[in-house]
Scaffold this motif. Structure first.
Motif, PDB file in Angstrom:
ATOM      1  N   ASN A  36       0.651 -12.939  22.287  1.00 28.00           N
ATOM      2  CA  ASN A  36      -0.377 -11.881  21.891  1.00 28.00           C
ATOM      3  C   ASN A  36       1.211 -11.635  20.352  1.00 28.00           C
ATOM      4  O   ASN A  36       0.569 -11.018  19.133  1.00 28.00           O
ATOM      5  N   CYS A  37       2.342 -11.212  20.982  1.00 25.20           N
ATOM      6  CA  CYS A  37       2.751 -10.829  19.740  1.00 25.20           C
ATOM      7  C   CYS A  37       3.702 -11.928  18.866  1.00 25.20           C
ATOM      8  O   CYS A  37       5.390 -12.725  18.934  1.00 25.20           O
ATOM      9  N   ARG A  38       3.332 -12.654  18.141  1.00 24.79           N
ATOM     10  CA  ARG A  38       4.098 -13.235  16.958  1.00 24.79           C
ATOM     11  C   ARG A  38       4.574 -13.573  16.097  1.00 24.79           C
ATOM     12  O   ARG A  38       5.118 -14.322  15.723  1.00 24.79           O
TER      13      ARG A  38
ATOM     14  N   ARG B 134       1.789  -5.919  18.319  1.00 20.50           N
ATOM     15  CA  ARG B 134       2.319  -7.048  17.415  1.00 20.50           C
ATOM     16  C   ARG B 134       3.308  -7.626  16.518  1.00 20.50           C
ATOM     17  O   ARG B 134       3.157  -8.457  16.118  1.00 20.50           O
ATOM     18  N   HIS B 135       3.654  -5.891  16.424  1.00 15.35           N
ATOM     19  CA  HIS B 135       4.944  -6.455  15.692  1.00 15.35           C
ATOM     20  C   HIS B 135       6.423  -6.220  16.312  1.00 15.35           C
ATOM     21  O   HIS B 135       7.059  -6.441  15.349  1.00 15.35           O
TER      22      HIS B 135
ATOM     23  N   SER C  93       4.920 -17.320  20.950  1.00 10.38           N
ATOM     24  CA  SER C  93       5.160 -17.353  19.432  1.00 10.38           C
ATOM     25  C   SER C  93       6.208 -18.600  18.585  1.00 10.38           C
ATOM     26  O   SER C  93       7.180 -18.451  19.627  1.00 10.38           O
TER      27      SER C  93
ATOM     28  N   ASN D 149       0.252  -5.953  23.125  1.00 14.15           N
ATOM     29  CA  ASN D 149      -0.669  -5.488  22.378  1.00 14.15           C
ATOM     30  C   ASN D 149      -0.041  -4.455  21.214  1.00 14.15           C
ATOM     31  O   ASN D 149      -0.350  -3.935  19.665  1.00 14.15           O
TER      32      ASN D 149
ATOM     33  N   SER E  91       2.457   1.382  18.901  1.00 13.27           N
ATOM     34  CA  SER E  91       1.450  -0.171  17.906  1.00 13.27           C
ATOM     35  C   SER E  91       2.705  -0.501  16.903  1.00 13.27           C
ATOM     36  O   SER E  91       2.264  -1.496  16.386  1.00 13.27           O
TER      37      SER E  91
END
Length: 274
Positions: A81-83, A52-53, A107, A50, A29
């Motif tokens: 979802n990966c901002r 996120r970083h 993003s 999933n 993660s």
């Protein structure tokens, strides 16, 4: 990858790895970089959302062909979802299919998008204009058709490559609003209409290629305002006036290609000052 909770970089590029890209990568993660390019991997899982970083996602130059064309691009929906994502490179994979409209959900941190040589077809979705911080957009060497959407006038864009497609229609005037654009390759398409006079206002341009299209107009003298341009290619069109005397303003020019047009008159003596 269930026992590497602190892993931030996964770099295995330039090998001969094959098979499916394991979806278990998404369990790490804390990953910020995934670099799997130049291997023989199969499809891209839809589970990377999933991470996120995640900042860099590079799977270019693999063998991403398994599954339907629609499924092939569904990974973009997951990556929305990966901002923190700043780079996506999927070039050099025969992904085929259409570039989906949900590319606009990625993003606004995205700065680099490489999808050249992917056998893409259909239109460039207007939603691409949502990616307001894009610096480089490379969709060249595909089978894209339709017109260049006006929404592609992204204010921060520095490099745009749409060459070697099947794009038609006139060049959108919204492109002239790209004040920071240094590289624009639109060659080898089916673009028609005039060479826009407002291109001469894009003073950041260093490389401009409009060759091998169906552009038919007088060559605007405003182009000679681009005093720092290095390469100017207008070849293989239907341009139909003589060279303006102000061509001598282009003191930095290294390559000028005006071949196979309908130009008349004498070659300007100001060319000798280059």
């Amino acid at each position: 990858m269930t026992n590497v909770p602190k892993l931030e970089k996964l770099l295995v590029w330039g090998n001969k790895l094959s098979g499916n890209i394991p979806s278990s990568i998404s369990n790490a993660s804390m990953l910020k970089r995934i670099e799997l390019q130049k291997n023989f991997f199969g499809p891209i899982p839809d589970t990377f959302g999933n991470l996120r970083h995640l900042e860099r996602f590079q799977v270019n130059n693999n063998n991403l062909t398994t599954g339907s064309a629609i499924q092939e691009w569904s990974f973009l929906s997951s990556l929305a979802n990966c901002r923190n994502l700043s780079l996506i490179a999927v070039a050099g994979n025969p992904l085929k299919g259409l570039l989906p409209t949900y590319i606009g959900n990625l993003s606004t941190s995205l700065q680099y998008f490489y999808a050249y040589n992917c056998e893409l077809k259909g239109n460039i979705p207007t939603e691409i204009g949502n990616l307001s911080n894009m610096l480089l957009l490379s969709l060249d060497n595909n089978k894209l058709s339709g017109s260049i959407p006006s929404s592609i006038g992204l204010r921060n864009l520095q490099a745009l490559d749409l060459s070697s497609n099947k794009l038609g229609g006139p060049i959108s005037e919204s492109i002239c609003g790209l004040e920071r654009l240094a590289t624009m390759y639109l060659s080898s398409n089916k673009l028609h209409g005039p060479v826009l006079a407002c291109l001469g206002d894009m003073i950041s341009l260093r490389y401009l290629s409009l060759g091998s299209n169906r552009l038919s107009s007088a060559m605007p003298s405003t182009l000679w305002n681009l005093k720092d341009i290095l390469v100017l290619d207008l070849s293989l069109n239907y341009l139909n006036n003589s060279l303006a005397l102000d061509v001598g303003n282009l003191r930095s020019l290294a390559n000028l290609n005006l071949s196979r047009n309908l130009l008349t008159g004498n070659i300007s003596s100001t060319i000798g000052v280059f």
